[in-house]
Design a protein around this motif. Structure first.
Motif, PDB file in Angstrom:
ATOM      1  N   ILE A 352       0.834  -1.202   0.000  1.00 28.90           N
ATOM      2  CA  ILE A 352       0.000   0.000   0.000  1.00 28.90           C
ATOM      3  C   ILE A 352       0.870   1.254   0.000  1.00 28.90           C
ATOM      4  O   ILE A 352       0.594   2.228  -0.718  1.00 28.90           O
ATOM      5  N   ASP A 353       1.933   1.250   0.819  1.00 25.04           N
ATOM      6  CA  ASP A 353       2.835   2.401   0.874  1.00 25.04           C
ATOM      7  C   ASP A 353       3.434   2.686  -0.492  1.00 25.04           C
ATOM      8  O   ASP A 353       3.491   3.837  -0.944  1.00 25.04           O
ATOM      9  N   GLU A 354       3.887   1.638  -1.170  1.00 24.05           N
ATOM     10  CA  GLU A 354       4.495   1.813  -2.483  1.00 24.05           C
ATOM     11  C   GLU A 354       3.461   2.277  -3.504  1.00 24.05           C
ATOM     12  O   GLU A 354       3.747   3.150  -4.337  1.00 24.05           O
ATOM     13  N   TRP A 355       2.273   1.720  -3.429  1.00 21.78           N
ATOM     14  CA  TRP A 355       1.212   2.106  -4.365  1.00 21.78           C
ATOM     15  C   TRP A 355       0.822   3.568  -4.162  1.00 21.78           C
ATOM     16  O   TRP A 355       0.667   4.317  -5.135  1.00 21.78           O
ATOM     17  N   MET A 356       0.673   3.990  -2.909  1.00 16.99           N
ATOM     18  CA  MET A 356       0.321   5.383  -2.631  1.00 16.99           C
ATOM     19  C   MET A 356       1.403   6.329  -3.132  1.00 16.99           C
ATOM     20  O   MET A 356       1.101   7.395  -3.687  1.00 16.99           O
ATOM     21  N   ALA A 357       2.664   5.948  -2.949  1.00 13.46           N
ATOM     22  CA  ALA A 357       3.759   6.808  -3.402  1.00 13.46           C
ATOM     23  C   ALA A 357       3.758   6.944  -4.913  1.00 13.46           C
ATOM     24  O   ALA A 357       4.051   8.020  -5.452  1.00 13.46           O
ATOM     25  N   ASN A 358       3.402   5.858  -5.605  1.00  8.67           N
ATOM     26  CA  ASN A 358       3.419   5.884  -7.073  1.00  8.67           C
ATOM     27  C   ASN A 358       2.176   6.518  -7.675  1.00  8.67           C
ATOM     28  O   ASN A 358       2.217   6.973  -8.824  1.00  8.67           O
ATOM     29  N   TRP A 359       1.083   6.564  -6.920  1.00  8.39           N
ATOM     30  CA  TRP A 359      -0.171   7.027  -7.512  1.00  8.39           C
ATOM     31  C   TRP A 359      -0.777   8.198  -6.750  1.00  8.39           C
ATOM     32  O   TRP A 359      -0.524   9.354  -7.089  1.00  8.39           O
ATOM     33  N   THR A 360      -1.549   7.943  -5.701  1.00 11.55           N
ATOM     34  CA  THR A 360      -2.364   9.014  -5.106  1.00 11.55           C
ATOM     35  C   THR A 360      -1.517  10.159  -4.564  1.00 11.55           C
ATOM     36  O   THR A 360      -1.742  11.325  -4.913  1.00 11.55           O
ATOM     37  N   ILE A 361      -0.542   9.865  -3.719  1.00  7.04           N
ATOM     38  CA  ILE A 361       0.271  10.950  -3.148  1.00  7.04           C
ATOM     39  C   ILE A 361       1.094  11.620  -4.240  1.00  7.04           C
ATOM     40  O   ILE A 361       1.285  12.846  -4.228  1.00  7.04           O
ATOM     41  N   PHE A 362       1.559  10.825  -5.205  1.00  4.63           N
ATOM     42  CA  PHE A 362       2.264  11.423  -6.342  1.00  4.63           C
ATOM     43  C   PHE A 362       1.358  12.415  -7.059  1.00  4.63           C
ATOM     44  O   PHE A 362       1.775  13.538  -7.384  1.00  4.63           O
ATOM     45  N   TYR A 363       0.113  12.029  -7.319  1.00  5.96           N
ATOM     46  CA  TYR A 363      -0.803  12.918  -8.018  1.00  5.96           C
ATOM     47  C   TYR A 363      -1.094  14.170  -7.200  1.00  5.96           C
ATOM     48  O   TYR A 363      -1.103  15.288  -7.729  1.00  5.96           O
ATOM     49  N   TRP A 364      -1.361  14.005  -5.896  1.00  2.02           N
ATOM     50  CA  TRP A 364      -1.675  15.205  -5.086  1.00  2.02           C
ATOM     51  C   TRP A 364      -0.505  16.180  -5.083  1.00  2.02           C
ATOM     52  O   TRP A 364      -0.696  17.397  -5.216  1.00  2.02           O
ATOM     53  N   ALA A 365       0.707  15.647  -4.930  1.00  2.00           N
ATOM     54  CA  ALA A 365       1.883  16.521  -4.972  1.00  2.00           C
ATOM     55  C   ALA A 365       2.071  17.128  -6.352  1.00  2.00           C
ATOM     56  O   ALA A 365       2.452  18.291  -6.496  1.00  2.00           O
ATOM     57  N   TRP A 366       1.769  16.351  -7.390  1.00  3.35           N
ATOM     58  CA  TRP A 366       1.918  16.826  -8.765  1.00  3.35           C
ATOM     59  C   TRP A 366       0.958  17.967  -9.036  1.00  3.35           C
ATOM     60  O   TRP A 366       1.326  18.990  -9.615  1.00  3.35           O
ATOM     61  N   TRP A 367      -0.301  17.811  -8.609  1.00  2.42           N
ATOM     62  CA  TRP A 367      -1.281  18.881  -8.830  1.00  2.42           C
ATOM     63  C   TRP A 367      -0.906  20.123  -8.037  1.00  2.42           C
ATOM     64  O   TRP A 367      -1.052  21.248  -8.531  1.00  2.42           O
ATOM     65  N   VAL A 368      -0.432  19.933  -6.805  1.00  5.56           N
ATOM     66  CA  VAL A 368      -0.023  21.092  -5.999  1.00  5.56           C
ATOM     67  C   VAL A 368       1.117  21.836  -6.685  1.00  5.56           C
ATOM     68  O   VAL A 368       1.147  23.072  -6.707  1.00  5.56           O
ATOM     69  N   SER A 369       2.060  21.096  -7.264  1.00  9.49           N
ATOM     70  CA  SER A 369       3.184  21.753  -7.929  1.00  9.49           C
ATOM     71  C   SER A 369       2.723  22.525  -9.166  1.00  9.49           C
ATOM     72  O   SER A 369       3.391  23.472  -9.590  1.00  9.49           O
ATOM     73  N   TRP A 370       1.595  22.129  -9.745  1.00  5.10           N
ATOM     74  CA  TRP A 370       1.048  22.833 -10.907  1.00  5.10           C
ATOM     75  C   TRP A 370       0.174  24.021 -10.509  1.00  5.10           C
ATOM     76  O   TRP A 370      -0.126  24.869 -11.349  1.00  5.10           O
ATOM     77  N   CYS A 371      -0.253  24.070  -9.241  1.00  7.90           N
ATOM     78  CA  CYS A 371      -1.205  25.107  -8.826  1.00  7.90           C
ATOM     79  C   CYS A 371      -0.736  26.540  -9.084  1.00  7.90           C
ATOM     80  O   CYS A 371      -1.535  27.366  -9.522  1.00  7.90           O
ATOM     81  N   PRO A 372       0.538  26.872  -8.800  1.00  5.62           N
ATOM     82  CA  PRO A 372       0.934  28.266  -9.034  1.00  5.62           C
ATOM     83  C   PRO A 372       0.697  28.722 -10.464  1.00  5.62           C
ATOM     84  O   PRO A 372       0.246  29.843 -10.700  1.00  5.62           O
ATOM     85  N   PHE A 373       0.993  27.838 -11.437  1.00  7.27           N
ATOM     86  CA  PHE A 373       0.846  28.277 -12.824  1.00  7.27           C
ATOM     87  C   PHE A 373      -0.556  28.052 -13.377  1.00  7.27           C
ATOM     88  O   PHE A 373      -1.158  28.954 -13.960  1.00  7.27           O
ATOM     89  N   VAL A 374      -1.141  26.866 -13.139  1.00  9.84           N
ATOM     90  CA  VAL A 374      -2.484  26.613 -13.675  1.00  9.84           C
ATOM     91  C   VAL A 374      -3.518  27.477 -12.973  1.00  9.84           C
ATOM     92  O   VAL A 374      -4.369  28.107 -13.609  1.00  9.84           O
ATOM     93  N   GLY A 375      -3.445  27.530 -11.632  1.00  2.00           N
ATOM     94  CA  GLY A 375      -4.399  28.349 -10.892  1.00  2.00           C
ATOM     95  C   GLY A 375      -4.298  29.817 -11.243  1.00  2.00           C
ATOM     96  O   GLY A 375      -5.307  30.500 -11.451  1.00  2.00           O
ATOM     97  N   SER A 376      -3.063  30.326 -11.321  1.00  2.20           N
ATOM     98  CA  SER A 376      -2.885  31.734 -11.672  1.00  2.20           C
ATOM     99  C   SER A 376      -3.368  32.015 -13.085  1.00  2.20           C
ATOM    100  O   SER A 376      -3.996  33.055 -13.342  1.00  2.20           O
ATOM    101  N   PHE A 377      -3.106  31.098 -13.997  1.00  2.00           N
ATOM    102  CA  PHE A 377      -3.560  31.300 -15.376  1.00  2.00           C
ATOM    103  C   PHE A 377      -5.078  31.296 -15.456  1.00  2.00           C
ATOM    104  O   PHE A 377      -5.677  32.139 -16.138  1.00  2.00           O
TER     105      PHE A 377
END
Length: 605
Positions: A352-377
């Motif tokens: 489960i830990d490995e799956w979360m790191a590869n998928w859900t938590i990866f996605y949440w962190a990925w979207w957060v990293s996009w927020c400054p540019f996508v949200g601002s745009f």
């Protein structure tokens, strides 16, 4: 006709109404002080040398590091990622749900009617262009890259502890999990930043710096302080690496399409670098032409091409299976949401830990990293819409499109695989089996393998493959030029139309980061790209805290909006006036009139 003055024998009522008036006057004076601070604050123009210099230095340092010692960079990134997932995975999971709840509460309570602009402003762009630009910037390349890969992977390899692979239940779990990652949650994150940017810029007159959104919490002076500059640098860095990762994904998929079609023998690093160089020149040209011309024009074209591709695949694929899977996907998402939203890493179960790191938590962190540019745009293109219109459009429209897209492509691939008669069929080739029996898919090429498996003539397959390559290229361009404009704006004190040289610099830096990391990977560019992904996730951690603080700041700003104050006053005065009228007239018919409020001193005379 002159109204009679207030009766002298209604002293208690006069004092009550005066108390309301005084209370409201305090609120209005508070708002005036806030807006006065905004107006009298130091408005800086031109390039902020500290912000630009620091962000550029970070970008150059990573470029040099990736070119000189890509293995070292990858090892450091992997170690840092492991620490983030282990110690802060719970924070990503909780914060993601908080963001969804927050934007829904803001949209469907008293704040929903507040316009993102002056009271008489109208939307700057048509609804079609608004949706097209929003969607192209937010998820274009991602949908092309994962549209087939993610549902198909979850079907042959479901999340640990859920269902048996390649069963009817696995179909529901695959689609529900995909919807969890790609619908409400990412767009709620974008909506928070978009609201903060649009409300602060067009309603309060603040500059379009990321730090300006925190003026309601820390004051206007903090925007120009060292802390404000650090926030702006972090926003630029997160945008740079988040955009570079998406460009790397796009280059890999274009290379995979060219290789699959036989146009090139192998999509090696040199080919991928050439693809990035060509498309970088294209998105820089689009970016310097501005939002109204380049980005809007390309986004509208891309939306039409995406619709055409989806319609063709819908009718060419297992149409009935796709139609059945759409309500199935929505139902699975709703029924499984509590379990998916509460699943965390660090539970002790390695799988489960490995799956979360590869998928859900990866996605949440990925979207957060996009927020400054996508949200601002998104905020930049949303002037004139109300808060409720903004949130509804940002949450629902992309979510509906994502459901349809993943049902057509991912659901279509699952349908073809379920109908495959033997392991040598074209549909079966979409899935590979490892030595240990585990099954996986190749995200770079699975889209084109899916098109090959459709029961259509070879010439039509070639047309669809070409259309996909064009779509990825345009999504590449629209996403990157949006990011270039936002980074230039952040480094130029929030300029709405930043200097061309600044836009060109950040556009070139984005392409260079993606190209150098792929080139540094040698024969395994995916490994270098994964290292860049890991860095992006690590840089997203502080932004989770920043966005939680942004929720508090945005709530404070909205609570002091004149429209909210007027509505609150109207309800209080009307309720208390009616109650007083009923008591005074003993239940008989009466009417309400307005008169100038009487102060305590005047009432005592």
């Amino acid at each position: 006709m002159e109204l009679p003055p207030p009766s002298a024998n209604t002293q208690e009522h006069i004092e009550l109404m005066t108390l309301d008036a005084n209370h409201t006057k305090d609120l209005i004076e508070t708002f005036k002080e806030v807006t006065k601070d905004e107006e009298e604050g130091e408005i800086r123009t031109g390039v902020d040398r500290w912000v630009f210099g620091a962000a550029a230095a970070v970008a150059i340092a990573f470029l040099v590091w990736g070119l000189v010692d890509s293995d070292g960079l990858g090892n450091v990134a992997s170690s840092a990622l492991s620490g983030v997932i282990t110690n802060f995975g719970w924070l990503f999971v909780i914060a993601a749900t908080v963001f969804v709840v927050f934007v829904l509460v803001v949209a469907f309570t008293r704040f929903g009617r507040i316009p993102l602009g002056k009271d008489d402003d109208v939307p700057q762009y048509s609804t079609w262009s608004w949706i097209s630009m929003m969607f192209a910037a937010g998820m274009g390349i991602g949908l092309m890259f994962y549209g087939v890969a993610e549902p198909l992977f979850f079907y042959v390899s479901p999340p640990p502890g859920t269902v048996t692979a390649e069963t009817t239940a696995a179909v529901s779990t695959a689609m529900g999990t995909t919807m969890f990652h790609w619908t409400l949650y990412p767009w709620a994150m974008y909506a928070i930043v978009g609201l903060g940017m649009a409300y602060g810029t067009y309603r309060l007159g603040r500059t379009q710096r990321f730090s300006s959104m925190f003026a309601g919490l820390f004051g206007q002076r903090a925007v120009n302080s060292a802390g404000g500059r650090i926030i702006n640098v972090l926003a630029i860095v997160a945008t740079l690496f988040g955009s570079a990762c998406s460009l790397g994904l796009g280059a890999l998929q274009i290379g995979g399409g060219l290789e699959q079609s036989g146009a090139i023998p192998q999509a090696n690093s040199a080919v991928l670098t050439a693809i990035i160089a060509i498309l970088t020149a294209a998105f820089i040209a689009s970016a310097v032409s501005g939002i109204e011309r380049g980005i809007q024009w390309l986004s509208n074209i891309n939306m039409l091409l995406a619709i055409a591709l989806a319609v063709l695949v819908f009718f060419a694929g297992p149409t009935l299976f796709i139609l059945n899977i759409i309500p199935n996907a929505v139902g699975s998402f709703i029924s499984d949401l509590p379990a998916m939203a509460s699943r965390t890493a660090g539970s002790g179960d390695v799988s489960i830990d490995e799956w979360m790191a590869n998928w859900t938590i990866f996605y949440w962190a990925w979207w957060v990293s996009w927020c400054p540019f996508v949200g601002s745009f998104i905020g930049r293109i949303s002037r004139g819409r109300t808060v409720r219109q903004f949130v509804t459009g940002v949450l629902l429209v992309p979510s509906v499109v994502s459901v349809l897209w993943f049902a057509i492509f991912g659901g279509g691939a699952i349908g073809l695989l379920r109908r495959a008669e033997d392991a040598a069929s074209a549909a079966s080739l979409m899935v590979t089996t490892g030595p240990d029996g585990t099954k996986s898919v190749n995200s770079d090429t699975v889209l084109f393998q899916f098109l090959d498996a459709l029961p259509i003539p070879a010439w039509m397959t070639a047309v669809l493959v070409g259309l996909c390559v064009v779509l990825v290229a345009i999504f590449f361009v629209t996403g990157a030029d949006s990011a270039s404009i936002v980074m230039a704006s952040f480094s130029e004190n929030g300029a709405e139309n930043p200097s061309r040289w600044n836009v060109v610099f950040w556009g070139a830096a984005t392409g260079a980061v993606a190209a150098i990391m792929l080139l540094a990977g040698g024969d395994h560019p995916e490994a270098a790209l994964n290292g860049l992904k890991n860095i992006t996730i690590v840089t997203a951690l502080p932004f989770v805290i920043v966005m939680l603080l942004l929720c508090v700041s945005l709530w404070r700003d909205l609570s002091r909006d004149p429209l909210v104050i007027r509505n609150s006053l109207a309800r209080e005065v009307l309720e208390q006036s009616v109650a007083s009228g009923i008591e005074k007239h003993d239940g008989e018919a009466f009417e309400l009139r307005t008169a100038e409020a009487v102060t305590h001193e005047e009432a005592g005379q």
